[in-house]
Scaffold this motif. Structure first.
Motif, short mmCIF file in Angstrom:
data_model
loop_
_atom_site.label_atom_id
_atom_site.label_comp_id
_atom_site.label_asym_id
_atom_site.label_seq_id
_atom_site.Cartn_x
_atom_site.Cartn_y
_atom_site.Cartn_z
N LEU A 1 5.51 0.60 -15.63
CA LEU A 1 6.47 0.38 -14.54
C LEU A 1 6.13 1.26 -13.34
N PHE A 2 5.81 2.53 -13.57
CA PHE A 2 5.46 3.43 -12.47
C PHE A 2 4.21 2.93 -11.73
N SER A 3 3.17 2.56 -12.47
CA SER A 3 1.92 2.12 -11.84
C SER A 3 2.12 0.83 -11.06
N THR A 4 2.87 -0.12 -11.62
CA THR A 4 3.12 -1.37 -10.90
C THR A 4 3.91 -1.12 -9.62
N GLY A 5 4.86 -0.18 -9.67
CA GLY A 5 5.61 0.16 -8.47
C GLY A 5 4.71 0.73 -7.38
N ARG A 6 3.80 1.63 -7.75
CA ARG A 6 2.87 2.18 -6.76
C ARG A 6 1.96 1.09 -6.20
N MET A 7 1.49 0.20 -7.06
CA MET A 7 0.64 -0.90 -6.60
C MET A 7 1.40 -1.80 -5.63
N LEU A 8 2.67 -2.09 -5.93
CA LEU A 8 3.46 -2.96 -5.06
C LEU A 8 3.70 -2.30 -3.70
N ALA A 9 4.02 -1.00 -3.70
CA ALA A 9 4.23 -0.30 -2.44
C ALA A 9 2.95 -0.31 -1.60
N ALA A 10 1.82 -0.07 -2.23
CA ALA A 10 0.55 -0.08 -1.51
C ALA A 10 0.22 -1.49 -1.00
N TYR A 11 0.55 -2.52 -1.79
CA TYR A 11 0.26 -3.89 -1.35
C TYR A 11 1.11 -4.29 -0.16
N ILE A 12 2.38 -3.91 -0.15
CA ILE A 12 3.24 -4.22 1.01
C ILE A 12 2.66 -3.59 2.27
N LEU A 13 2.24 -2.33 2.17
CA LEU A 13 1.59 -1.68 3.31
C LEU A 13 0.32 -2.42 3.71
N SER A 14 -0.48 -2.83 2.72
CA SER A 14 -1.74 -3.53 3.00
C SER A 14 -1.49 -4.87 3.69
N PHE A 15 -0.46 -5.60 3.24
CA PHE A 15 -0.19 -6.92 3.82
C PHE A 15 0.27 -6.78 5.27
N LEU A 16 1.17 -5.85 5.54
CA LEU A 16 1.62 -5.64 6.92
C LEU A 16 0.47 -5.18 7.80
N PHE A 17 -0.34 -4.27 7.29
CA PHE A 17 -1.51 -3.81 8.03
C PHE A 17 -2.45 -4.97 8.33
N THR A 18 -2.67 -5.83 7.33
CA THR A 18 -3.57 -6.98 7.49
C THR A 18 -3.11 -7.89 8.61
N LEU A 19 -1.82 -8.26 8.62
CA LEU A 19 -1.31 -9.18 9.63
C LEU A 19 -1.47 -8.61 11.03
N VAL A 20 -1.07 -7.37 11.23
CA VAL A 20 -1.09 -6.77 12.57
C VAL A 20 -2.52 -6.51 13.02
N TYR A 21 -3.30 -5.90 12.15
CA TYR A 21 -4.66 -5.50 12.53
C TYR A 21 -5.56 -6.71 12.77
N GLY A 22 -5.53 -7.68 11.83
CA GLY A 22 -6.36 -8.86 12.00
C GLY A 22 -5.97 -9.68 13.21
N TYR A 23 -4.67 -9.77 13.48
CA TYR A 23 -4.19 -10.52 14.64
C TYR A 23 -4.68 -9.88 15.93
N ALA A 24 -4.55 -8.55 16.03
CA ALA A 24 -4.99 -7.87 17.24
C ALA A 24 -6.49 -8.01 17.44
N ALA A 25 -7.27 -7.91 16.36
CA ALA A 25 -8.73 -8.01 16.49
C ALA A 25 -9.18 -9.42 16.84
N ALA A 26 -8.45 -10.43 16.37
CA ALA A 26 -8.87 -11.81 16.61
C ALA A 26 -8.51 -12.31 18.00
N TYR A 27 -7.45 -11.78 18.62
CA TYR A 27 -6.94 -12.35 19.85
C TYR A 27 -7.03 -11.44 21.08
N ASN A 28 -7.53 -10.24 20.92
CA ASN A 28 -7.65 -9.35 22.06
C ASN A 28 -9.08 -8.84 22.15
#
Length: 574
Positions: free
Chosen positions: A64-91
């Motif tokens: 349970l502890f490991s899955t929680g850390r993985m989920l927290a890291a994935y949420i950060l990764s997904f938000l980072f992906t959307l913002v970073y990839g969008y900025a790099a593709a369109y600017n």
């Protein structure tokens, strides 16, 4: 966005080798590592983490502890992906900085960055909070880069007709993201999310238990359990830990990834429906549930419509082009001047640390980089040889995928570092010894990035093109040459870039192994980083890490970026 403008951006970005942006990014990484090392010196001299129980009763809580850390890291990764990839593709201006920065970030080895992050956080935060944050940040660094590359690749390969249609209908950023960009990139994002979780599990052992000199950091979790079991040589505990991890991975596959793949089938760009679309019993159960339907009608849909209306009123419609070519205001120039001054001062201090390194150790770094480079190339060639045919078979045959996808997901997610000591004991007496074993472990950390991207690319081939190839009576080789390989090419390039970064990362655990109280190491920059970390030799750690990063960036600039340009210009699905 007009096609000519997009191609100009592509050529401008991919043809150049090194610019001031590249230099500033590399200096920034050096300065950050130097600052982290200075903070690390101020961390407590002796740290003793909590004991890790190897009792089977502790496994559910650790899972349970490991899955929680993985989920927290994935949420950060997904938000980072959307913002970073969008900025790099369109600017255009942002792309010139963000993509070189992404090259550097994905090449920074997680295990050389871990002591810097962990010790610097422990110098300014309570130990428990510092360890948790460091673990999540380090899992994030094993998840984010391949997702960001995949999202960027999806945005830059959207057919021009669809992009121009979104401009004609005066979509704003939110409507275009919701109705065009996310649906177009859904399949690739889902497969790379699966790969990101697999990569996170791979490095979980390193992220939950770590030793730097007399400082012993531990977090309760499956990674710490497996690492402690390997340290004690307890094979029964290793097998129980791996069994628990496999159960968690299978549950995620059945309740998360398979339903998402079945749901994303609606977004494939094709005029003919697939013969064998992916299916999921849990997805079908949710679709037939009256409770889920009621929640969707009464809660989710009204909230979604309100959010859409609010964003539509506040965001202006997009223009036909988005070059990002406005003239910066004077505060921007002032901020850049301050940033450059800070980078130069930090680079000066980092340079003083590097100048204190003996010449002999610089020779070790050079020899280590060359040895690791040869192992990375060998691992990448072996991975390409088998992942392309297997990935195409899984991506184009749903019946085969239904059986093999869970197997691949489980196999990719099992930390090879947990089984590697046993493999090492079997190979240590053979010719090549740890050198051969290191290539094997780097392969285990590399091949899945390629396989998951190839599967995503094969699954994205439109069914009407498959029918056309069959009607033309093309031979198997002609079908591969004219349809399959061209369609896969952008996905192979994306997977190969992240796979090479994964191989360099894996070198740190592949070239320096501790098992049952014994240490084994071979020549390589990964072994140097591991030994420098264990000894607290921050000058050698900085030199070896920067050498690895610079090598990976040069390879990306000289080789991979040219292939990226070829993928964008010649192998777009138009």
């Amino acid at each position: 966005m007009a096609r000519s403008d997009h191609l100009f951006r592509s050529e401008q970005f991919t043809q150049r080798r090194f610019t001031g942006a590249d230099v500033m990014v590399l200096l920034g990484v050096a300065v950050l590592m130097y600052l982290g090392a200075r903070l690390a010196i101020r961390a407590p001299a002796v740290i003793k983490g909590p004991d890790i129980s190897l009792a089977p009763a502790a496994l559910p809580t650790y899972a349970l502890f490991s899955t929680g850390r993985m989920l927290a890291a994935y949420i950060l990764s997904f938000l980072f992906t959307l913002v970073y990839g969008y900025a790099a593709a369109y600017n255009r201006r942002a792309e010139a900085v963000l993509m070189p920065l992404l090259d550097v970030l994905q090449s920074v080895p997680i295990l050389s960055f871990l002591p810097v992050v962990l010790l610097s956080l422990s110098a300014v935060l309570p130990l428990g909070i510092a360890a948790e944050l460091a673990s999540i940040v380090l899992i994030f660094t094993s998840q984010a880069w391949n997702m960001t590359f995949a999202w960027y690749q999806s945005l830059t390969t959207i057919p021009v007709a669809l992009r121009e249609a979104s401009s004609i209908f005066r979509f704003n950023r939110w409507v275009r993201l919701k109705t065009l960009e996310l649906p177009f990139g859904a399949n690739s994002l889902i497969w790379n999310s699966m790969m990101s979780w697999a990569g996170g599990w791979f490095f979980l052992m390193a992220a939950e238990i770590f030793t730097v000199g007399q400082r012993d950091f531990r977090l309760p979790g499956l990674g710490a359990y497996l690492s402690e079991a390997a340290r004690q040589g307890d094979m029964q505990a290793i097998l129980m830990g791996l069994g628990t991890l496999v159960l968690v991975i299978v549950a995620l596959d059945q309740f998360v990834w398979r339903p998402l793949l079945a749901w994303s089938e609606r977004f494939k760009l094709e005029m003919v429906e697939s013969d064998n679309p992916p299916t999921s019993w849990f997805y079908n159960l949710l679709r037939s549930s009256r409770l889920v339907e009621g929640l969707s009608e009464r809660v989710w849909r009204p909230l979604s419509e309100r959010l859409d209306g609010w964003l539509i009123r506040r965001l202006p419609p997009l223009q036909m082009t988005e070059s990002g070519e406005g003239r910066p205001a004077w505060p921007t120039y002032l901020l850049m001047a301050v940033l450059v001054a800070g980078l130069l001062y930090g680079a000066y201090r980092a340079g003083l640390m590097l100048l204190g390194l003996p010449l002999t150790q610089w020779g070790w770094v050079g020899a280590g980089v060359l040895a690791t480079l040869l192992r990375v190339i060998a691992a990448l060639v072996i991975a390409l040889a088998w992942t392309i045919p297997v990935g195409v078979a899984i991506g184009t045959n749903e019946r085969l995928a239904r059986w093999l996808q869970p197997v691949v997901q489980v196999t990719a997610s099992v930390p090879a570092t947990a089984l590697f000591p046993v493999v090492l004991l079997a190979l240590i007496s053979t010719p090549g010894g740890l050198g051969v074993a290191a290539v094997l472990l780097m392969l285990l950390g590399t091949q899945w990035y390629l396989l998951f991207n190839v599967i995503a690319g094969a699954a994205a081939i439109p069914q009407d093109l498959k029918y056309t190839a069959a009607l033309l009576g093309l031979s198997r080789w002609e079908r591969w040459r004219t349809l399959i390989l061209p369609a896969l090419f952008p996905f192979i390039v994306t997977g190969a870039i992240t796979a090479s970064g994964g191989a360099w990362n894996a070198s740190i655990v592949a070239e320096h192994i501790q098992f049952a109280g014994q240490s084994y190491y071979t020549t390589g920059v990964g072994a140097l980083i591991a030994r420098a970390t264990a000894d607290g030799n921050y000058a050698l750690l900085l030199a070896a890490t920067l050498s690895m990063v610079l090598t990976v960036v040069v390879i990306n600039r000289v080789f991979w970026r040219q292939l990226y340009r070829l993928a964008e210009d010649r192998f777009r699905m138009e």
